[in-house]
Design an enzyme around this catalytic site. Structure first.
Site, short mmCIF file in Angstrom:
data_model
loop_
_atom_site.label_atom_id
_atom_site.label_comp_id
_atom_site.label_asym_id
_atom_site.label_seq_id
_atom_site.Cartn_x
_atom_site.Cartn_y
_atom_site.Cartn_z
N TYR A 55 0.82 -1.21 0.00
CA TYR A 55 0.00 0.00 0.00
C TYR A 55 0.85 1.26 0.00
O TYR A 55 0.38 2.33 -0.40
CB TYR A 55 -0.92 0.07 1.23
CG TYR A 55 -1.97 -0.99 1.34
CD1 TYR A 55 -2.21 -1.90 0.31
CD2 TYR A 55 -2.76 -1.09 2.49
CE1 TYR A 55 -3.19 -2.87 0.43
CE2 TYR A 55 -3.73 -2.05 2.61
CZ TYR A 55 -3.95 -2.95 1.59
OH TYR A 55 -4.91 -3.91 1.72
N LYS A 80 0.91 -6.80 5.82
CA LYS A 80 0.88 -7.97 4.93
C LYS A 80 2.20 -8.19 4.20
O LYS A 80 2.87 -7.24 3.80
CB LYS A 80 -0.25 -7.81 3.91
CG LYS A 80 -1.61 -7.50 4.55
CD LYS A 80 -2.69 -7.26 3.51
CE LYS A 80 -3.98 -6.80 4.19
NZ LYS A 80 -3.91 -5.38 4.57
N HIS A 113 -0.35 -11.67 1.84
CA HIS A 113 -1.29 -10.82 1.11
C HIS A 113 -2.01 -11.57 -0.02
O HIS A 113 -3.21 -11.39 -0.23
CB HIS A 113 -0.55 -9.61 0.54
CG HIS A 113 -1.42 -8.43 0.29
ND1 HIS A 113 -0.94 -7.15 0.19
CD2 HIS A 113 -2.75 -8.32 0.13
CE1 HIS A 113 -1.94 -6.31 -0.03
NE2 HIS A 113 -3.05 -7.00 -0.09
#
Length: 327
Positions: A55, A80, A113
């Site tokens: 992210y 993750k 993830h």
């Protein structure tokens, strides 16, 4: 019946029912946007913060936690493992980088993830084809259990209090359980009334795996994994809108309340303080209304908003045959 504030995991930890997602789908958001949103979330009482290496928000999440003044042990932090760290020898490195970005000694929950792996560069960026698509590490994409075994060691070392998976099908989860020393405590998957995932939710409950719903409002994934961009989602569904009128709440509250009522935790995201606060509210749906939302879509008519199959060349969600195959 009041909604639970948290759910007990198989690891013994408690995951807060209402979390806050930090994926920033709007790349035009100025620096500090995520940090302020996390501060706003913590201010209204949210204690479950969800981020990920990919992210790019871990640093701002860590800064917000540090500046909030809230004791570390009161905040449930999730991050993750990225696809470029799937080699067992690299798993610890992946978490170490995340911990450094977060400014933390441990995370409460560390998720794989995705089940598939990318070929990494020396700096763990993704090796890409001329068309920009990732180069897949096919052997590791089939051997995610080896990656999981390395994640189990992170629990032994105290760097992750609990470990889990994300975007795993029933088929892949079942196979992982066959060799896992520490079973996954959580499976975080896309879950909303247009993708209710009844079978997956039932399977996880049977195996004491808690389910966290990501994209609980339908979501807006990045273009390379957005299979149904531009199509109406559950927020615009006539039944949801009608129900929102009945309960005198926004449609989003109907979707989040339904998810909580199913026994899943949720990680909606927003950068607007008023929306962040609103997402902490829940309305108990009457049984008949809950069932209407529950049966809004069946397996055949489900709409998965976030699906990487066109981007990676195979279907990680295939429940009939485990992909990739024949490679």
């Amino acid at each position: 019946m009041p909604f639970p504030e948290s759910f007990k995991l198989s690891s013994g930890a408690h995951i807060p029912a209402i979390g806050f997602g930090t994926f920033q789908s709007d790349s035009k958001s100025p620096p500090g946007t995520c940090k302020q949103a996390v501060l706003d979330a913590l201010k209204v009482g949210i204690r479950h913060i969800d981020t990920a290496y990919s992210y790019g928000t871990e640093k701002e999440v860590g800064e917000a936690i540090s500046e909030s003044g809230i004791p570390r042990e009161e905040i449930f932090v999730v991050t993750k493992l990225h696809n470029t760290f799937h080699r067992p020898a690299d798993v610890k490195k992946g978490l170490d980088i995340s911990l450094e970005r977060l400014g933390l000694d441990y995370v409460d929950l560390y998720l794989m993830h995705f089940p598939h792996a990318y070929v990494p560069t020396e700096n763990f960026d993704t090796v890409r084809q001329p068309n920009g698509k990732p180069v897949i590490d096919y052997p590791l994409s089939k051997d995610y259990s080896a990656t999981w075994n390395a994640m189990e060691c992170l629990v032994d070392e105290g760097k992750a209090k609990s470990i889990g998976i994300s975007n795993f099908s029933i088929l892949k989860t079942r196979r992982l359980l066959e060799s896992a020393r520490i079973p996954p405590a959580v499976n975080q998957v896309e879950l909303h009334p247009y993708l209710p995932q009844h079978k997956l939710l039932g399977f996880c409950k049977e195996n004491n795996i808690h389910v966290t719903a990501h994209s609980p409002l339908g979501g807006a994934p990045v273009g390379v994994v957005a299979l149904h961009a531009g199509e109406p989602g559950p927020l615009d569904d006539p039944l949801i809108i009608e129900m929102a009128g009945k309960y005198k709440v926004p449609p989003s509250q109907i979707l989040l309340s339904w998810a909580l009522q199913r026994g899943t935790s949720i990680v909606p995201k927003s950068n607007k303080p008023e929306r962040i606060s609103l997402n902490t509210k829940a309305t108990q749906l009457e049984d008949q209304d809950f069932k209407k939302v529950e049966n809004l879509r069946d397996e055949a008519s489900s709409l998965r908003m976030n699906d990487p199959k066109n981007h990676i060349g195979f279907d990680i969600y295939n429940e009939e045959v485990e992909e990739p195959v024949g490679l």
